[in-house]
Design a protein around this motif. Structure first.
Motif, PDB file in Angstrom:
ATOM      1  N   UNK A   9      12.951  11.344  17.026  1.00 61.40           N
ATOM      2  CA  UNK A   9      13.689  10.143  16.627  1.00 61.40           C
ATOM      3  C   UNK A   9      15.192  10.433  16.701  1.00 61.40           C
ATOM      4  N   UNK A  10      15.957   9.623  17.417  1.00 59.52           N
ATOM      5  CA  UNK A  10      17.404   9.898  17.541  1.00 59.52           C
ATOM      6  C   UNK A  10      18.146   9.627  16.234  1.00 59.52           C
ATOM      7  N   UNK A  11      19.242  10.333  16.047  1.00 55.86           N
ATOM      8  CA  UNK A  11      20.139  10.101  14.921  1.00 55.86           C
ATOM      9  C   UNK A  11      21.251   9.180  15.406  1.00 55.86           C
ATOM     10  N   UNK A  12      21.510   8.131  14.632  1.00 56.29           N
ATOM     11  CA  UNK A  12      22.479   7.121  15.058  1.00 56.29           C
ATOM     12  C   UNK A  12      23.881   7.719  15.195  1.00 56.29           C
ATOM     13  N   UNK A  13      24.559   7.350  16.277  1.00 54.84           N
ATOM     14  CA  UNK A  13      25.932   7.771  16.537  1.00 54.84           C
ATOM     15  C   UNK A  13      26.089   9.283  16.579  1.00 54.84           C
ATOM     16  N   UNK A  28      14.626   8.993  -1.903  1.00 54.12           N
ATOM     17  CA  UNK A  28      14.210  10.355  -2.249  1.00 54.12           C
ATOM     18  C   UNK A  28      15.039  11.343  -1.440  1.00 54.12           C
ATOM     19  N   UNK A  29      15.183  12.556  -1.947  1.00 51.49           N
ATOM     20  CA  UNK A  29      15.955  13.562  -1.233  1.00 51.49           C
ATOM     21  C   UNK A  29      15.143  14.129  -0.067  1.00 51.49           C
ATOM     22  N   UNK A  30      15.820  14.470   1.021  1.00 51.66           N
ATOM     23  CA  UNK A  30      15.180  15.046   2.197  1.00 51.66           C
ATOM     24  C   UNK A  30      14.903  14.002   3.275  1.00 51.66           C
ATOM     25  N   UNK A  31      14.278  14.448   4.376  1.00 50.82           N
ATOM     26  CA  UNK A  31      13.842  13.548   5.454  1.00 50.82           C
ATOM     27  C   UNK A  31      12.374  13.224   5.226  1.00 50.82           C
ATOM     28  N   UNK A  32      12.084  11.974   4.933  1.00 45.92           N
ATOM     29  CA  UNK A  32      10.684  11.628   4.663  1.00 45.92           C
ATOM     30  C   UNK A  32       9.801  11.987   5.863  1.00 45.92           C
ATOM     31  N   UNK A  33       8.630  12.494   5.554  1.00 49.15           N
ATOM     32  CA  UNK A  33       7.734  12.996   6.603  1.00 49.15           C
ATOM     33  C   UNK A  33       7.467  11.937   7.667  1.00 49.15           C
ATOM     34  N   UNK A  34       7.276  10.698   7.235  1.00 48.03           N
ATOM     35  CA  UNK A  34       6.921   9.640   8.170  1.00 48.03           C
ATOM     36  C   UNK A  34       8.089   9.249   9.086  1.00 48.03           C
ATOM     37  N   UNK A  35       9.297   9.655   8.708  1.00 51.49           N
ATOM     38  CA  UNK A  35      10.473   9.354   9.538  1.00 51.49           C
ATOM     39  C   UNK A  35      10.680  10.391  10.635  1.00 51.49           C
ATOM     40  N   UNK A  36       9.943  11.478  10.594  1.00 48.79           N
ATOM     41  CA  UNK A  36      10.181  12.609  11.499  1.00 48.79           C
ATOM     42  C   UNK A  36       9.860  12.260  12.951  1.00 48.79           C
ATOM     43  N   UNK A  37       8.749  11.527  13.159  1.00 44.58           N
ATOM     44  CA  UNK A  37       8.390  11.075  14.506  1.00 44.58           C
ATOM     45  C   UNK A  37       8.294  12.199  15.526  1.00 44.58           C
ATOM     46  N   UNK A  64       0.819  -1.216   0.000  1.00 43.93           N
ATOM     47  CA  UNK A  64       0.000   0.000   0.000  1.00 43.93           C
ATOM     48  C   UNK A  64       0.850   1.262   0.000  1.00 43.93           C
ATOM     49  N   UNK A  65       2.142   1.094  -0.160  1.00 44.26           N
ATOM     50  CA  UNK A  65       3.087   2.224  -0.307  1.00 44.26           C
ATOM     51  C   UNK A  65       3.290   2.983   1.007  1.00 44.26           C
ATOM     52  N   UNK A  66       3.113   2.298   2.107  1.00 47.48           N
ATOM     53  CA  UNK A  66       3.391   2.907   3.401  1.00 47.48           C
ATOM     54  C   UNK A  66       4.839   2.604   3.781  1.00 47.48           C
ATOM     55  N   UNK A  67       5.604   3.632   4.183  1.00 49.55           N
ATOM     56  CA  UNK A  67       7.032   3.429   4.411  1.00 49.55           C
ATOM     57  C   UNK A  67       7.340   2.843   5.782  1.00 49.55           C
ATOM     58  N   UNK A  68       8.485   2.189   5.877  1.00 44.91           N
ATOM     59  CA  UNK A  68       8.978   1.679   7.150  1.00 44.91           C
ATOM     60  C   UNK A  68      10.356   2.237   7.457  1.00 44.91           C
ATOM     61  N   UNK A  69      10.627   2.481   8.741  1.00 46.22           N
ATOM     62  CA  UNK A  69      11.900   3.083   9.158  1.00 46.22           C
ATOM     63  C   UNK A  69      12.432   2.348  10.388  1.00 46.22           C
ATOM     64  N   UNK A  70      13.758   2.424  10.553  1.00 49.19           N
ATOM     65  CA  UNK A  70      14.346   1.838  11.753  1.00 49.19           C
ATOM     66  C   UNK A  70      14.294   2.847  12.902  1.00 49.19           C
ATOM     67  N   UNK A  71      14.883   2.504  14.025  1.00 44.40           N
ATOM     68  CA  UNK A  71      14.783   3.347  15.223  1.00 44.40           C
ATOM     69  C   UNK A  71      15.553   4.654  15.091  1.00 44.40           C
ATOM     70  N   UNK A  72      16.307   4.800  13.969  1.00 44.12           N
ATOM     71  CA  UNK A  72      17.068   6.023  13.742  1.00 44.12           C
ATOM     72  C   UNK A  72      16.526   6.838  12.559  1.00 44.12           C
ATOM     73  N   UNK A  73      15.315   6.534  12.138  1.00 46.11           N
ATOM     74  CA  UNK A  73      14.686   7.300  11.068  1.00 46.11           C
ATOM     75  C   UNK A  73      15.228   6.999   9.688  1.00 46.11           C
ATOM     76  N   UNK A  74      15.860   5.845   9.523  1.00 46.04           N
ATOM     77  CA  UNK A  74      16.394   5.453   8.225  1.00 46.04           C
ATOM     78  C   UNK A  74      15.468   4.408   7.593  1.00 46.04           C
ATOM     79  N   UNK A  75      15.385   4.453   6.271  1.00 44.82           N
ATOM     80  CA  UNK A  75      14.500   3.538   5.565  1.00 44.82           C
ATOM     81  C   UNK A  75      14.857   2.092   5.905  1.00 44.82           C
ATOM     82  N   UNK A  76      13.834   1.270   6.121  1.00 47.49           N
ATOM     83  CA  UNK A  76      13.997  -0.128   6.501  1.00 47.49           C
ATOM     84  C   UNK A  76      13.281  -1.012   5.486  1.00 47.49           C
TER      85      UNK A  76
END
Length: 603
Positions: A166-170, A153-162, A112-124
């Motif tokens: 959402x913490x940034x890794x390292x 895609x360029x930028x921070x995907x809206x759904x990853x914003x949380x 259904x084109x819904x995105x998934x992300x890991x705990x650091x806001x990166x595409x999963x």
């Protein structure tokens, strides 16, 4: 190549129309220039020393061809299908130089084109599409002796914003709220992401974390899509030059060689940035038709003959002009005639475009295989020589380039909807007498031809030759546009031009502006192929006449900018003795600027 709602043929068509309307509405061009992008130290050696070759998933993902996407739009993209294509690439095309297997949009999205992300806001990776994740896919591709490509895609995907939490890794004390603008302005070609603010130190750290993930997975290629200025968007929100610079730094920091390709329909006015920070750039809209085939001739393939010339000067080691997927291998599924398939392949090769097919490699037909594996044609694309550009105007076009060994790559195209003869005159390339002709598609020598070669071509047909001159340089007489003996009328005026002969040209050829050369002398009456030096920031037409006879209208491709000089040949009938030759915009037209004309001393 992201949101199904944004990826309709209608949306693409409207965007193209809007872009062309804006270009045609501009006023006098003579004061606008596009700087030439130079090779930078980052491009000398290393990646993209020649156009890359391979396969991409998007053409089949986006097609409604029966059976390709049986469980809904874009459902073709699965691990099983990618690995099947990788196996076929290794078996059928690897020996010819095809090596990249590029996974396009959707690998982190559900059916259904819904995105998934890991705990650091990166595409999963979506577990249904890629149940083992992305690293095993790259491992399989590498085991075949191939390279693996991935997409964002360029930028921070809206759904990853949380909610910005959402913490940034390292990156201690960095969250997604620390990497974007506080007003959550959107960016990219679909407004599907929040724009990253690279004045904030956490921003680069987020991109670094994404790059590290891809490097750890073993990917060799990254396509960043929806990049602006371009992708039919402009303005500060859509200026992603800082993003691409950040990605270049991040990928370099991984210690892994990762090719960075940017997309789509990028703005040529920012070529210096694209060239500095990437290894390739899409010059046009999607080639796919989003219909019941992969492409069609009228939808997008034929646009490349108009749009490519502006970019030609920018292709070379370190980065190449990306004309998009090469869908010529599957016959009926491609949506093209055999003549169109050959012309498509020919243009990509002479333009030094990356050659990545979007076809089903498990179902290549014999003709498709012959196109994709012709070593003489592939050499044109891969060898260290300049890309070709048009040397004649109109529906029957000749494109050419001089090679370092003194030969010429020459392509003939009939872009008309009915059969027509197309002639390549040696005078367009500056030599006369005899020349040997090698037919690259048919792999045969055609012997010596004097002055020209003419071929009868079907609708949308082509031929591709290597021409070896045996005659002398053709004597020409040059006439400068700015010469005081000429007559300027309407808005026409002399202006500066660093690349032009004499560093001057005549511009202001719009809404009735005209330039008349008053004393063009030839010894013998006849039709002369005049080489017209010009500059133009977009494709424009101009009316050409001699001695007051009815004018012929010719379409000139963009030269690459109003300060970028190019030449094209037009036929003009001249009488013995003195002649006038006029270049006129017409009462409502906008014409290119004229640098000079070179007139052969014999017809």
């Amino acid at each position: 190549m992201l949101s199904p709602a944004a990826l309709t043929a209608g949306a693409v068509a409207l965007a193209v129309a809007a872009s062309l309307t804006a270009a045609s509405a501009q006023g006098t061009p003579s004061s606008r220039t596009t700087p030439t992008a130079r090779t930078t130290p980052a491009q000398e050696g290393g990646l993209a020393q020649k156009p890359y070759m391979g396969w991409s998933s998007w053409s089949m993902q986006s097609s409604k061809y029966p059976g390709l996407n049986p469980t809904g739009d874009y459902s073709y993209l699965t691990e099983a299908n990618v690995l099947k294509q990788a196996d076929a690439l290794a078996a059928k095309l690897k020996a010819y130089g095809y090596e990249y297997v590029n996974i396009d949009a959707g690998w982190w999205r559900t059916w259904d084109w819904k995105p998934g992300f890991d705990q650091y806001g990166r595409q999963k990776a979506d577990p249904e599409r890629f149940p083992r994740g992305m690293k095993p896919v790259a491992d399989h591709i590498h085991a075949k002796g191939l390279k693996a490509g991935i997409y964002l895609p360029v930028g921070l995907e809206k759904e990853a914003y949380g909610e910005g939490k959402v913490p940034v890794r390292n990156a201690a004390d960095c969250t997604t709220g620390d990497i974007v603008y506080s007003d959550l302005r959107t960016t990219n070609g679909w407004d599907s992401s929040y724009k990253i603010d690279f004045s904030r130190p956490c921003a680069q750290k987020y991109v670094d974390s994404q790059a590290r993930l891809f490097a750890d997975w073993g990917y060799d290629f990254l396509k960043v899509d929806g990049v602006g200025p371009g992708s039919f968007k402009s303005g500060d929100n859509y200026d992603n030059r800082a993003d691409i610079a950040a990605w270049k730094r991040a990928l370099a920091g991984t210690g892994r060689d990762i090719h960075l390709e940017i997309s789509w329909s990028l703005d040529i006015n920012y070529m210096a940035d694209w060239k500095k920070h990437s290894n390739g750039w899409r010059i046009d809209t999607d080639v796919e038709c989003y219909c019941n085939t992969l492409v069609t001739w009228d939808n997008s393939v034929e646009d490349r003959w108009r749009d490519t010339p502006a970019w030609t000067r920018h292709a070379g080691p370190g980065g190449f002009n990306d004309l998009d997927s090469l869908d010529v291998g599957n016959g009926a599924m491609d949506g093209l005639t055999n003549a169109e398939r050959q012309s498509y392949m020919t243009l990509w090769a002479i333009s030094k475009s990356p050659l990545y097919t979007g076809d089903d490699l498990t179902r290549l037909d014999d003709y498709g295989i012959s196109l994709l594996t012709n070593r003489e044609v592939l050499k044109v694309d891969q060898q260290a020589s300049p890309p070709a550009r048009p040397v004649t105007a109109g529906e029957q076009q000749v494109w050419g380039a001089k090679n370092p060994d003194g030969t010429y790559t020459v392509a003939l195209f009939n872009l008309a909807d009915s059969p027509a003869a197309v002639t390549a005159n040696w005078s367009s390339f500056g030599f006369s007498g005899q020349a040997s002709v090698r037919d690259l598609w048919n792999r045969e020598n055609l012997g010596r031809h004097r002055s020209s070669i003419t071929q009868a071509l079907p609708a949308h047909g082509s031929r591709l030759f290597t021409i070896t001159p045996h005659g002398p340089a053709l004597p020409m007489t040059a006439y400068e546009a700015e010469d005081s003996a000429n007559t300027l009328s309407g808005n026409a005026s002399v202006g500066g031009c660093d690349e032009c002969s004499g560093a001057k040209k005549v511009g202001g050829l719009y809404l009735g502006g005209a330039l008349r050369f008053n004393d063009v002398v030839v010894d013998k009456a006849g039709t002369y192929l005049i080489n017209v030096g010009y500059t133009s920031g977009d494709p424009r037409s101009i009316q050409v006449s001699a001695n007051g006879r009815p004018a012929a209208t010719w379409d000139f491709p963009s030269s690459g900018g109003w300060g970028a000089a190019a030449a094209i040949s037009v036929p003009v009938y001249l009488k013995a003795g003195s002649n006038t030759v006029t270049f006129d915009s017409g009462p409502s037209g906008y014409a290119p600027d004229i640098d000079k004309i070179d007139v052969p001393k014999r017809s």
